[in-house]
Design a protein around this motif. Structure first.
Motif, PDB file in Angstrom:
ATOM      1  N   SER A 163       0.825  -1.207   0.000  1.00 39.20           N
ATOM      2  CA  SER A 163       0.000   0.000   0.000  1.00 39.20           C
ATOM      3  C   SER A 163       0.859   1.257   0.000  1.00 39.20           C
ATOM      4  O   SER A 163       1.899   1.314   0.650  1.00 39.20           O
ATOM      5  CB  SER A 163      -0.902  -0.002   1.236  1.00 39.20           C
ATOM      6  N   VAL A 165       0.661   5.586   0.443  1.00 36.09           N
ATOM      7  CA  VAL A 165      -0.181   6.611   1.050  1.00 36.09           C
ATOM      8  C   VAL A 165      -0.922   7.405  -0.026  1.00 36.09           C
ATOM      9  O   VAL A 165      -2.029   7.915   0.197  1.00 36.09           O
ATOM     10  CB  VAL A 165       0.671   7.556   1.938  1.00 36.09           C
ATOM     11  N   GLU A 167      -2.356   6.257  -2.548  1.00 33.80           N
ATOM     12  CA  GLU A 167      -3.467   5.470  -3.082  1.00 33.80           C
ATOM     13  C   GLU A 167      -4.757   5.676  -2.305  1.00 33.80           C
ATOM     14  O   GLU A 167      -5.829   5.282  -2.754  1.00 33.80           O
ATOM     15  CB  GLU A 167      -3.110   3.968  -3.065  1.00 33.80           C
ATOM     16  N   GLY A 168      -4.666   6.262  -1.114  1.00 31.29           N
ATOM     17  CA  GLY A 168      -5.853   6.404  -0.267  1.00 31.29           C
ATOM     18  C   GLY A 168      -6.254   5.064   0.320  1.00 31.29           C
ATOM     19  O   GLY A 168      -5.424   4.172   0.529  1.00 31.29           O
ATOM     20  N   SER A 169      -7.552   4.890   0.571  1.00 21.74           N
ATOM     21  CA  SER A 169      -8.048   3.614   1.114  1.00 21.74           C
ATOM     22  C   SER A 169      -7.863   2.516   0.077  1.00 21.74           C
ATOM     23  O   SER A 169      -8.103   2.730  -1.112  1.00 21.74           O
ATOM     24  CB  SER A 169      -9.521   3.738   1.486  1.00 21.74           C
ATOM     25  N   THR A 170      -7.466   1.333   0.545  1.00 21.36           N
ATOM     26  CA  THR A 170      -7.169   0.241  -0.376  1.00 21.36           C
ATOM     27  C   THR A 170      -7.872  -1.047   0.031  1.00 21.36           C
ATOM     28  O   THR A 170      -8.321  -1.200   1.166  1.00 21.36           O
ATOM     29  CB  THR A 170      -5.653  -0.035  -0.444  1.00 21.36           C
ATOM     30  N   VAL A 171      -7.950  -1.958  -0.936  1.00 25.17           N
ATOM     31  CA  VAL A 171      -8.418  -3.323  -0.695  1.00 25.17           C
ATOM     32  C   VAL A 171      -7.232  -4.245  -0.944  1.00 25.17           C
ATOM     33  O   VAL A 171      -6.541  -4.112  -1.963  1.00 25.17           O
ATOM     34  CB  VAL A 171      -9.570  -3.699  -1.646  1.00 25.17           C
ATOM     35  N   SER A 172      -6.971  -5.165  -0.038  1.00 22.82           N
ATOM     36  CA  SER A 172      -5.847  -6.080  -0.206  1.00 22.82           C
ATOM     37  C   SER A 172      -6.324  -7.523  -0.082  1.00 22.82           C
ATOM     38  O   SER A 172      -7.272  -7.816   0.654  1.00 22.82           O
ATOM     39  CB  SER A 172      -4.752  -5.800   0.829  1.00 22.82           C
ATOM     40  N   SER A 189      -6.311   0.447  -4.854  1.00 22.88           N
ATOM     41  CA  SER A 189      -7.077   1.561  -4.294  1.00 22.88           C
ATOM     42  C   SER A 189      -8.578   1.354  -4.507  1.00 22.88           C
ATOM     43  O   SER A 189      -9.018   0.907  -5.569  1.00 22.88           O
ATOM     44  CB  SER A 189      -6.649   2.878  -4.958  1.00 22.88           C
ATOM     45  N   LYS A 190      -9.371   1.702  -3.502  1.00 21.12           N
ATOM     46  CA  LYS A 190     -10.829   1.566  -3.592  1.00 21.12           C
ATOM     47  C   LYS A 190     -11.413   2.463  -4.681  1.00 21.12           C
ATOM     48  O   LYS A 190     -12.497   2.198  -5.192  1.00 21.12           O
ATOM     49  CB  LYS A 190     -11.478   1.904  -2.241  1.00 21.12           C
ATOM     50  N   ARG A 191     -10.705   3.527  -5.030  1.00 16.63           N
ATOM     51  CA  ARG A 191     -11.195   4.457  -6.039  1.00 16.63           C
ATOM     52  C   ARG A 191     -10.860   4.018  -7.467  1.00 16.63           C
ATOM     53  O   ARG A 191     -11.247   4.687  -8.428  1.00 16.63           O
ATOM     54  CB  ARG A 191     -10.591   5.850  -5.801  1.00 16.63           C
TER      55      ARG A 191
END
Length: 275
Positions: A163, A165, A167-172, A189-191
């Motif tokens: 991850s 920073v 990228e913002g909120s992420t899914v792993s 990234s969630k976006r």
């Protein structure tokens, strides 16, 4: 300003090549060139005939008030085969052999001319598929993803190993590497994507398909579906492939680190529906 037909033809061709898979209303060209729609239709007929004859692509006309014309990049079979043969010649040099049966491909991936042609080969195969996004994993798959995206006119998303920073909120997710059988992590990234999108995944090299399988699993976390899998080079492997339906341009059949030899053959592009 009144445009000459020769000027219109050049400008129309340039605009279409710069905006593949985009529906352009005839009124756009008519207003731009201050010409009647009948004249624009004749111009497009000339461009269409030339594009198809020279293997540049297709011009698809959509009738009706909301219709227009759309350029679809598409190669002739002979042109696609020539590109793959050229790629095999480039990859067949013995000095490309790396420990572990891998090939040095960084110079090819960094060559914009080769990548542009590779992108068009894959774009030809997926020309009739609904594709919203190209997905790849950092870092060597990025040039291929952008090359395909250029001809399909869709965005690229890049999966990372850790991850950032920025990228913002992420899914792993955790996945099993096909060749080393190690647990590894993928982060996105969630976006990056919206729910319901159809995604084409791609990479430069595939042994068993663990990385591709990991990206497929990541799609489920975003409620997206798989539109296809595109691989530049696949390795012949004694183990079972983790990915079944995919297109590859080149197959690495056998390598000998001792004798410094590389045996290559065409991938499954033509046998698995590339045309």
């Amino acid at each position: 300003m009144k445009w000459k037909r020769s000027e219109r033809l050049v400008d129309i061709t340039h605009h279409l090549l710069e905006h593949p898979h985009k529906l352009i209303p005839l009124t756009y060209f008519s207003d731009l060139y201050q010409s009647a729609k009948s004249s624009i239709s004749e111009d497009l007929g000339i461009v269409k005939e030339t594009f198809e004859e020279k293997g540049i692509g297709l011009l698809v006309t959509v009738p009706g008030a909301a219709g227009g014309v759309k350029y679809v990049p598409k190669l002739h079979v002979e042109a696609a085969r020539a590109i793959i043969q050229e790629l095999m010649e480039e990859l067949g040099h013995s000095d490309r052999l790396l420990p572990g049966g891998y090939l040095f491909m960084t110079d090819i991936l960094g060559n914009p001319s080769i990548m542009n042609r590779v992108g068009k080969v894959f774009a030809t195969a997926f020309a009739n598929e609904k594709i919203d996004v190209i997905m790849t994993v950092a870092t060597k798959g990025i040039p291929i993803a952008h090359a395909i995206a250029r001809h399909l006119n869709v965005p690229v998303v890049v999966v990372r190993r850790d991850s950032k920073v920025t990228e913002g909120s992420t899914v792993s997710i955790n996945y099993v590497s096909g060749s080393s059988r190690r647990i590894q992590t993928m982060v996105l990234s969630k976006r990056s994507m919206k729910s319901g999108q159809r995604v084409l995944i791609t990479d430069d090299f595939m042994k068993v398909g663990g990385t591709m399988n990991g990206m497929k699993n990541l799609l489920e976390e975003f409620d997206c579906s798989l539109a296809g899998v595109a691989v530049l080079v696949e390795a012949q492997h004694s183990n079972e492939q983790l990915v079944e339906n995919y297109l590859s341009l080149v197959k690495l059949r056998e390598v000998s680190e001792k004798q410094r030899t590389i045996a290559l053959e065409e991938g499954n592009y033509f046998t698995n529906g590339g045309f």
